[in-house]
Write an enzyme that holds these catalytic residues in place. Structure first.
Site, PDB file in Angstrom:
ATOM      1  N   ASN A 117       6.409  -4.121  20.791  1.00 50.08           N
ATOM      2  CA  ASN A 117       5.849  -2.739  20.624  1.00 50.08           C
ATOM      3  C   ASN A 117       7.535  -2.099  21.301  1.00 50.08           C
ATOM      4  OD1 ASN A 117       4.698   0.009  20.879  1.00 50.08           O
ATOM      5  ND2 ASN A 117       4.735  -0.371  22.874  1.00 50.08           N
ATOM      6  N   MET A 140      -0.944   3.755  18.478  1.00 49.09           N
ATOM      7  CA  MET A 140      -1.580   4.914  19.538  1.00 49.09           C
ATOM      8  C   MET A 140      -2.963   4.167  20.285  1.00 49.09           C
ATOM      9  SD  MET A 140       1.118   6.487  20.320  1.00 49.09           S
ATOM     10  CE  MET A 140       0.652   7.204  21.365  1.00 49.09           C
ATOM     11  N   ARG A 141      -3.171   2.906  19.791  1.00 43.69           N
ATOM     12  CA  ARG A 141      -4.522   2.205  20.288  1.00 43.69           C
ATOM     13  C   ARG A 141      -4.318   1.171  21.007  1.00 43.69           C
ATOM     14  NH1 ARG A 141      -8.526   3.263  18.158  1.00 43.69           N
ATOM     15  NH2 ARG A 141      -7.848   5.393  17.766  1.00 43.69           N
ATOM     16  N   LEU A 142      -4.644   0.812  22.286  1.00 47.44           N
ATOM     17  CA  LEU A 142      -4.650  -0.711  22.574  1.00 47.44           C
ATOM     18  C   LEU A 142      -4.855  -1.537  22.084  1.00 47.44           C
ATOM     19  CD1 LEU A 142      -5.777  -0.401  26.366  1.00 47.44           C
ATOM     20  CD2 LEU A 142      -3.858  -0.114  25.877  1.00 47.44           C
ATOM     21  N   LYS A 163     -14.585  -1.766  18.820  1.00 49.76           N
ATOM     22  CA  LYS A 163     -13.292  -1.915  18.417  1.00 49.76           C
ATOM     23  C   LYS A 163     -13.365  -3.537  17.806  1.00 49.76           C
ATOM     24  CE  LYS A 163      -8.730  -1.745  21.329  1.00 49.76           C
ATOM     25  NZ  LYS A 163      -8.006  -1.113  22.057  1.00 49.76           N
ATOM     26  N   SER A 168       9.121   7.702  12.572  1.00 53.19           N
ATOM     27  CA  SER A 168      10.555   6.987  12.397  1.00 53.19           C
ATOM     28  C   SER A 168      11.496   5.889  12.428  1.00 53.19           C
ATOM     29  CB  SER A 168      11.687   8.085  13.200  1.00 53.19           C
ATOM     30  OG  SER A 168      11.287   7.710  14.601  1.00 53.19           O
ATOM     31  N   HIS A 216       8.597   1.233  23.122  1.00 55.91           N
ATOM     32  CA  HIS A 216       8.132   2.304  23.895  1.00 55.91           C
ATOM     33  C   HIS A 216       9.609   3.147  24.651  1.00 55.91           C
ATOM     34  CE1 HIS A 216       5.462   4.655  27.114  1.00 55.91           C
ATOM     35  NE2 HIS A 216       5.894   3.975  27.499  1.00 55.91           N
TER      36      HIS A 216
HETATM   37  C1  GRF Z   1       8.531   5.765  19.161  1.00 54.75           C
HETATM   38  O1  GRF Z   1       8.871   7.130  20.511  1.00 54.75           O
HETATM   39  C2  GRF Z   1       7.691   4.996  19.771  1.00 54.75           C
HETATM   40  O2  GRF Z   1       8.420   4.497  20.929  1.00 54.75           O
HETATM   41  C3  GRF Z   1       6.050   5.163  21.061  1.00 54.75           C
HETATM   42  O3  GRF Z   1       5.894   6.264  19.462  1.00 54.75           O
HETATM   43  C4  GRF Z   1       7.122   6.927  18.354  1.00 54.75           C
HETATM   44  C5  GRF Z   1       6.832   6.124  17.630  1.00 54.75           C
HETATM   45  O4  GRF Z   1       7.451   8.020  16.611  1.00 54.75           O
HETATM   46  N1  GRF Z   1       5.539   4.527  20.784  1.00 54.75           N
HETATM   47  P1  GRF Z   1       8.070   6.696  15.533  1.00 54.75           P
HETATM   48  O5  GRF Z   1       6.376   7.667  14.771  1.00 54.75           O
HETATM   49  O6  GRF Z   1       8.231   6.369  14.694  1.00 54.75           O
HETATM   50  O7  GRF Z   1       8.150   8.347  14.735  1.00 54.75           O
END
Ligand code: GRF
Length: 194
Positions: free
Chosen positions: A106, A89-91, A64, A15, A108
């Site tokens: 990023n 979802m990864r460092l 990695k 999104s 968050h």
């Molecule tokens: C978001 O809430 C962002 O802040 C977090 O992961 C989510 C990703 O959502 N890091 P989307 O895939 O952009 O809908």
């Protein structure tokens, strides 16, 4: 003048990717989606917007460093100057950090340093917070620890569910991220013009 090129790294529904793509007058051109989850919804979204995708599975690499070498080659071959993480979802490891120092952002879903890591919305909800929010920050080697660029508060209302809270947070993300991207990219362009 052509726009500076950027990549979005994402693993999920996309999104935020979509919000970035739909944002008017974005200061950069999104030329690549890097996705570490084959089958993720964000891949379809990129295809709909005609953005090239580079999808790879970290499990196919023995380290990695090897995984990031592939990623680095992909972004470099697209002349990418900025990288925006949006649910990646990864460092990020050393090789990418060094190559894109100060050029990786990023988003968050909390007011960092509160509720870092996975399920920040669930964490805030479970903790009974009455305010949470959204943070855009530079990437460093830690988990959601890089220098903060912008934050916006989001209230938690009595009667909220995690779902209603998530919707309110994401609505803020979708406006904040493109705005901060523009500010940071424009400032950097301004500073490099001689
Ligand atoms: C978001 O809430 C962002 O802040 C977090 O992961 C989510 C990703 O959502 N890091 P989307 O895939 O952009 O809908």
């Amino acid at each position: 003048m052509s726009k500076v090129k950027a990549a979005v790294f994402a693993s999920g529904t996309g999104s935020n990717f979509e919000a970035i793509m739909k944002s008017e007058n974005l200061a950069c051109e999104i030329v690549l989606l890097v996705c570490d989850k084959p089958g993720a919804k964000v891949i379809e979204k990129a295809e709909q917007f005609g953005v090239q995708t580079f999808v790879l599975n970290p499990k196919d690499f023995s380290s990695k460093t090897e995984y990031e070498a592939e990623v680095l080659q992909a972004v470099r071959s697209h002349d990418v100057e900025w990288i925006f993480l949006a649910g990646y979802m990864r460092l990020v490891g050393k090789s990418l950090l060094e190559a894109y120092e100060g050029k990786m952002l990023n988003i968050h879903p909390s007011l960092l340093p509160a509720f870092p890591g996975k399920d920040a919305i669930g964490q805030a909800f479970q903790a009974g917070a009455n305010v949470t929010g959204v943070t855009v920050h530079y990437i460093d080697e830690g988990m959601d620890t890089g220098p903060i660029i912008a934050q916006e508060k989001v209230p938690v209302f009595p009667g909220d569910t995690e779902t209603s809270l998530k919707a309110r947070i994401q609505a803020v993300e979708h406006v904040l991220y493109p705005r901060v991207i523009n500010e940071v990219v424009c400032l950097s362009e301004f500073n490099t013009v001689d």
